[in-house]
Write a protein that holds these residues in place. Structure first.
Motif, PDB file in Angstrom:
ATOM      1  N   TYR A  16      -4.373  -4.385  12.295  1.00 11.73           N
ATOM      2  CA  TYR A  16      -3.036  -4.532  11.725  1.00 11.73           C
ATOM      3  C   TYR A  16      -2.850  -5.995  11.360  1.00 11.73           C
ATOM      4  N   VAL A  17      -2.354  -6.216  10.137  1.00  9.41           N
ATOM      5  CA  VAL A  17      -2.275  -7.571   9.596  1.00  9.41           C
ATOM      6  C   VAL A  17      -0.894  -7.802   8.984  1.00  9.41           C
ATOM      7  N   ASP A  18      -0.230  -8.894   9.406  1.00 10.76           N
ATOM      8  CA  ASP A  18       1.029  -9.303   8.774  1.00 10.76           C
ATOM      9  C   ASP A  18       0.697 -10.099   7.516  1.00 10.76           C
ATOM     10  N   VAL A  19       1.259  -9.635   6.403  1.00 13.20           N
ATOM     11  CA  VAL A  19       1.020 -10.244   5.102  1.00 13.20           C
ATOM     12  C   VAL A  19       2.364 -10.600   4.495  1.00 13.20           C
ATOM     13  N   THR A  20       2.435 -11.740   3.828  1.00 11.57           N
ATOM     14  CA  THR A  20       3.652 -12.107   3.120  1.00 11.57           C
ATOM     15  C   THR A  20       3.584 -11.522   1.715  1.00 11.57           C
ATOM     16  N   SER A  21       4.578 -10.699   1.383  1.00 10.83           N
ATOM     17  CA  SER A  21       4.608 -10.033   0.072  1.00 10.83           C
ATOM     18  C   SER A  21       4.979 -11.013  -1.027  1.00 10.83           C
ATOM     19  N   ASP A  22       4.906 -10.556  -2.267  1.00 11.68           N
ATOM     20  CA  ASP A  22       5.292 -11.381  -3.423  1.00 11.68           C
ATOM     21  C   ASP A  22       6.761 -11.790  -3.349  1.00 11.68           C
ATOM     22  N   LYS A  23       7.560 -10.979  -2.647  1.00 14.54           N
ATOM     23  CA  LYS A  23       8.997 -11.263  -2.496  1.00 14.54           C
ATOM     24  C   LYS A  23       9.285 -12.167  -1.299  1.00 14.54           C
ATOM     25  N   GLY A  24       8.228 -12.600  -0.600  1.00 15.47           N
ATOM     26  CA  GLY A  24       8.402 -13.471   0.551  1.00 15.47           C
ATOM     27  C   GLY A  24       8.695 -12.732   1.845  1.00 15.47           C
ATOM     28  N   GLU A  25       8.619 -11.407   1.833  1.00 13.15           N
ATOM     29  CA  GLU A  25       8.884 -10.599   3.027  1.00 13.15           C
ATOM     30  C   GLU A  25       7.592 -10.369   3.805  1.00 13.15           C
ATOM     31  N   LYS A  26       7.725 -10.300   5.145  1.00 11.64           N
ATOM     32  CA  LYS A  26       6.574 -10.005   5.980  1.00 11.64           C
ATOM     33  C   LYS A  26       6.353  -8.500   5.987  1.00 11.64           C
ATOM     34  N   VAL A  27       5.121  -8.079   5.656  1.00 11.43           N
ATOM     35  CA  VAL A  27       4.750  -6.665   5.615  1.00 11.43           C
ATOM     36  C   VAL A  27       3.548  -6.473   6.526  1.00 11.43           C
ATOM     37  N   ASN A  28       3.606  -5.469   7.416  1.00 14.20           N
ATOM     38  CA  ASN A  28       2.494  -5.195   8.310  1.00 14.20           C
ATOM     39  C   ASN A  28       1.596  -4.134   7.690  1.00 14.20           C
ATOM     40  N   TRP A  29       0.362  -4.524   7.347  1.00 12.16           N
ATOM     41  CA  TRP A  29      -0.631  -3.622   6.781  1.00 12.16           C
ATOM     42  C   TRP A  29      -1.474  -3.018   7.891  1.00 12.16           C
TER      43      TRP A  29
ATOM     44  N   HIS B 142     -14.660  14.405   8.550  1.00  6.46           N
ATOM     45  CA  HIS B 142     -13.810  14.390   7.369  1.00  6.46           C
ATOM     46  C   HIS B 142     -14.256  13.311   6.399  1.00  6.46           C
ATOM     47  N   SER B 143     -13.711  13.386   5.219  1.00  6.75           N
ATOM     48  CA  SER B 143     -14.044  12.403   4.199  1.00  6.75           C
ATOM     49  C   SER B 143     -12.952  11.340   4.149  1.00  6.75           C
ATOM     50  N   GLN B 144     -13.062  10.469   3.198  1.00  6.83           N
ATOM     51  CA  GLN B 144     -12.057   9.430   3.014  1.00  6.83           C
ATOM     52  C   GLN B 144     -11.193   9.770   1.818  1.00  6.83           C
ATOM     53  N   SER B 145     -10.889  11.059   1.678  1.00  8.96           N
ATOM     54  CA  SER B 145     -10.143  11.523   0.507  1.00  8.96           C
ATOM     55  C   SER B 145      -8.692  11.066   0.503  1.00  8.96           C
ATOM     56  N   GLU B 146      -8.178  10.588   1.631  1.00  9.09           N
ATOM     57  CA  GLU B 146      -6.788  10.126   1.649  1.00  9.09           C
ATOM     58  C   GLU B 146      -6.635   8.744   1.020  1.00  9.09           C
ATOM     59  N   TYR B 147      -7.753   8.128   0.638  1.00  4.00           N
ATOM     60  CA  TYR B 147      -7.723   6.811   0.012  1.00  4.00           C
ATOM     61  C   TYR B 147      -8.099   6.914  -1.465  1.00  4.00           C
ATOM     62  N   ASP B 148      -7.456   6.085  -2.278  1.00  3.60           N
ATOM     63  CA  ASP B 148      -7.706   6.071  -3.711  1.00  3.60           C
ATOM     64  C   ASP B 148      -8.701   4.955  -4.010  1.00  3.60           C
ATOM     65  N   SER B 149      -9.913   5.322  -4.381  1.00  4.74           N
ATOM     66  CA  SER B 149     -10.954   4.316  -4.596  1.00  4.74           C
ATOM     67  C   SER B 149     -10.652   3.395  -5.780  1.00  4.74           C
ATOM     68  N   ARG B 150      -9.717   3.789  -6.640  1.00  2.00           N
ATOM     69  CA  ARG B 150      -9.344   2.937  -7.775  1.00  2.00           C
ATOM     70  C   ARG B 150      -8.196   1.992  -7.435  1.00  2.00           C
ATOM     71  N   ALA B 151      -7.498   2.239  -6.339  1.00  2.00           N
ATOM     72  CA  ALA B 151      -6.352   1.401  -5.948  1.00  2.00           C
ATOM     73  C   ALA B 151      -6.828   0.321  -4.977  1.00  2.00           C
ATOM     74  N   LYS B 152      -7.402  -0.711  -5.522  1.00  2.00           N
ATOM     75  CA  LYS B 152      -7.949  -1.804  -4.700  1.00  2.00           C
ATOM     76  C   LYS B 152      -6.820  -2.671  -4.155  1.00  2.00           C
ATOM     77  N   VAL B 153      -7.037  -3.172  -2.962  1.00  2.00           N
ATOM     78  CA  VAL B 153      -6.082  -4.075  -2.342  1.00  2.00           C
ATOM     79  C   VAL B 153      -6.864  -5.242  -1.758  1.00  2.00           C
ATOM     80  N   ASP B 154      -6.307  -6.434  -1.857  1.00  2.00           N
ATOM     81  CA  ASP B 154      -6.932  -7.636  -1.321  1.00  2.00           C
ATOM     82  C   ASP B 154      -5.808  -8.495  -0.757  1.00  2.00           C
ATOM     83  N   VAL B 155      -5.748  -8.587   0.564  1.00  2.00           N
ATOM     84  CA  VAL B 155      -4.649  -9.322   1.194  1.00  2.00           C
ATOM     85  C   VAL B 155      -5.184 -10.342   2.188  1.00  2.00           C
ATOM     86  N   GLU B 156      -4.379 -11.339   2.416  1.00  2.00           N
ATOM     87  CA  GLU B 156      -4.697 -12.348   3.410  1.00  2.00           C
ATOM     88  C   GLU B 156      -3.505 -12.434   4.351  1.00  2.00           C
ATOM     89  N   GLY B 157      -3.792 -12.461   5.648  1.00  2.00           N
ATOM     90  CA  GLY B 157      -2.692 -12.506   6.585  1.00  2.00           C
ATOM     91  C   GLY B 157      -3.145 -12.772   8.006  1.00  2.00           C
TER      92      GLY B 157
END
Length: 148
Positions: free
Chosen positions: A64-77, A34-49
């Motif tokens: 799997y990475v726990d990242v602190t969001s802009d709102k201060g919430e823990k989000v699992n990427w 399969h291809s990687q068509s489920e991902y949007d090549s224009r929607a870049k993400v850069d996280v640290e966690g």
């Protein structure tokens, strides 16, 4: 129906069944590639966690990475990686990332799922690149002309 016609009819049916059987066996192989068509090549993400888990399974490994969001919430990427075989060829082991490790991941966000992405590059807590198989090759910085 004559004997010759009956044989011809049975042979034709057998050939059709064999053809459909081969197609039936080939379908799972074709669908797995399969291809990687489920991902949007224009929607870049850069996280640290902080790594919570490394799933080492086929067809793709996941980190799997726990990242602190802009709102201060823990989000699992969830970041999709290449296959474990590809990672091993790049020098990875099952212990390359452990729960608690701090990393920075850059990638492409999934089109329909906000915290899933395809990892393009991963850097450890010192900034050292970890080659994922789709990571750009990082060349050492060349010496400046003045330092020669």
């Amino acid at each position: 129906m004559t004997r010759t016609r009956r044989r011809s009819a049975l042979l034709a049916i057998g050939i059709w069944l064999l053809g459909f059987g081969i197609l039936d066996l080939a379908a799972p192989i074709a669908s797995a590639h399969h291809s990687q068509s489920e991902y949007d090549s224009r929607a870049k993400v850069d996280v640290e966690g902080t790594v919570t888990k490394l799933e080492w399974k086929s067809p793709h490994a996941w980190v799997y990475v726990d990242v602190t969001s802009d709102k201060g919430e823990k989000v699992n990427w969830s970041f999709e990686l290449p296959s474990p075989v590809t990672l091993m060829r790049r020098g990875w082991t099952r212990d390359s990332l452990k729960p608690g490790d701090r990393i920075r991941v850059a990638g492409r966000r999934a089109k329909n799922l906000p915290t899933i992405a395809l990892a393009d590059s991963i850097k450890d807590n010192t900034g050292k690149p970890m080659f994922t198989g789709i990571t750009q090759v990082y060349e050492p910085e060349s010496e400046s002309k003045e330092s020669r």
